[in-house]
Each structure stands twice: as structure tokens, then as C-alpha cells.
Scaffold this active site. Sequence first.
Site: not given
Length: 238
Positions: A27, A47, A119, A181
Site C-alpha cells: 500500500v 517486485k 521488496g 498502517s
Amino acid sequence: MTPGREATGLPGIVVITGTDTEVGKTVTTAAVAAVVAHAGLSVAAYKPVQTGVAPGEAGDMAEVRRLSGIASVEGCRLREPMAPRPAATLEGATLPTMAEHKATITRLAQTHDHVLVEGAGGLLVELTDEGETLADLADALPDVGVVIVARGALGTLNHTMLTRVALSHRRIRLLGNCIGSWPEHPTRIETSNRDHLTGLSEGLLGAIPAGAPGLTPEQFRAAATSWLPGLGRHRQGT
């Protein structure tokens, strides 16, 4: 590429690592991508290794693409939700080499102003069959900087400082930290941790609110800049 990339202050390649798994790297990658795209610059995400996803399932790069609207590429994927090297061993798979990862990133950099590299797990998780890590990949790339994604909860300070030390020993540029978060009602510990991260020399880029992935792409892209005010330091070249 857009002629004015230098004005962003961001390096051409931004590596996004975490202090651990499940801290909000994906995110955060999407949010950084949305901020850069909002500035009128072209950006792609890569990625190197996606684990814990079966063939045909949507992985992290699909989520970055959905939320931010940018182009994204996956190096390889493995079914087991483990670190790449043991997951590849269980599956009998061969991981891409460091040269292959560098070639993909270089190709993306030739056609985009910025490339975001997300990563798997933390900075020292092995990405290749030779045991090379995300830190090794960052160290081998030109014009690169790293964003550390951390938790806000107890234990995050030690994990963040360990990651910072690993980057410092390799003399890899640290762009800043991000809380992946952030709860609507943070505890005293979470608030204290955020204050500590803000006071570090590289500062806190921002915090992604919990539940951000549940927003519509339009809502996500509109709000991303407000979540990462620290990126403005780099976008202004300071």
C-alpha cells in the site's frame, strides 16, 4: 521520460523495503506511485519476487496497479507464503538472478521517470539462489534511495533502527520512513513511536491510514499526497 525529473528531488529508483513482513509495503508503494504520478511524472513498479500467490491470482503488483493506476511488473511468483529462497526450494523453482533483476529495472527506468522496487519481507531477505538480498540489489543500482516501511506498534523502533544501520553500513541513501498502517485511534505507544520516527534525521515521510486499500482507486489517489507529506521535501529538491 519527463524532462523535469530532477525537480522532484527523488532518485530515479526508489526501493521500498519493510522492517518485517505484512507491514504495509504494497500500500505504501501504491501511495508513493500515486503521489509521483500526481506530480505529472511517469512511474512504474517492480517486485523482484512475489511469494504466497498461486498462478492466476492477483499479487502485490496487481494491487499497486489497481490503486495507483501505474504500470507494474512482477519478476517471478511462488506459491508458498515464505521468504523467496526457501519457497523456491520447496517448489523446485529457480529464482531470477541479480543480473536479470537489474536488467528489468534498467529497462523500466529507460521509459519512466521513476521506478519503484518493492521488496519481499525485509531488507536482508534473500532474493536469488546465490543468497543476494534486496540490500545487494539496491547497492548495485545507480541513482537509488530507500524508503523503510514500519509498523506503528510495539517493537517497531528496534526493527527500524536495525534496517537503518544495515543501509548505513552499505552507504545506501535513506529517503525516510513510513508507517504502513496507522490506526484511527492510536495507542500511547503508537503515538510515541510515531513521534520518535519523526525525530530521526531522515524524518517520517508519513503514515498510511488503516483501511486505505479498501478505498476506491479514485479516493486512494486523491488522498495519497496528504498521507505522505514528507515526500514533498524530496519533490521540492530539499
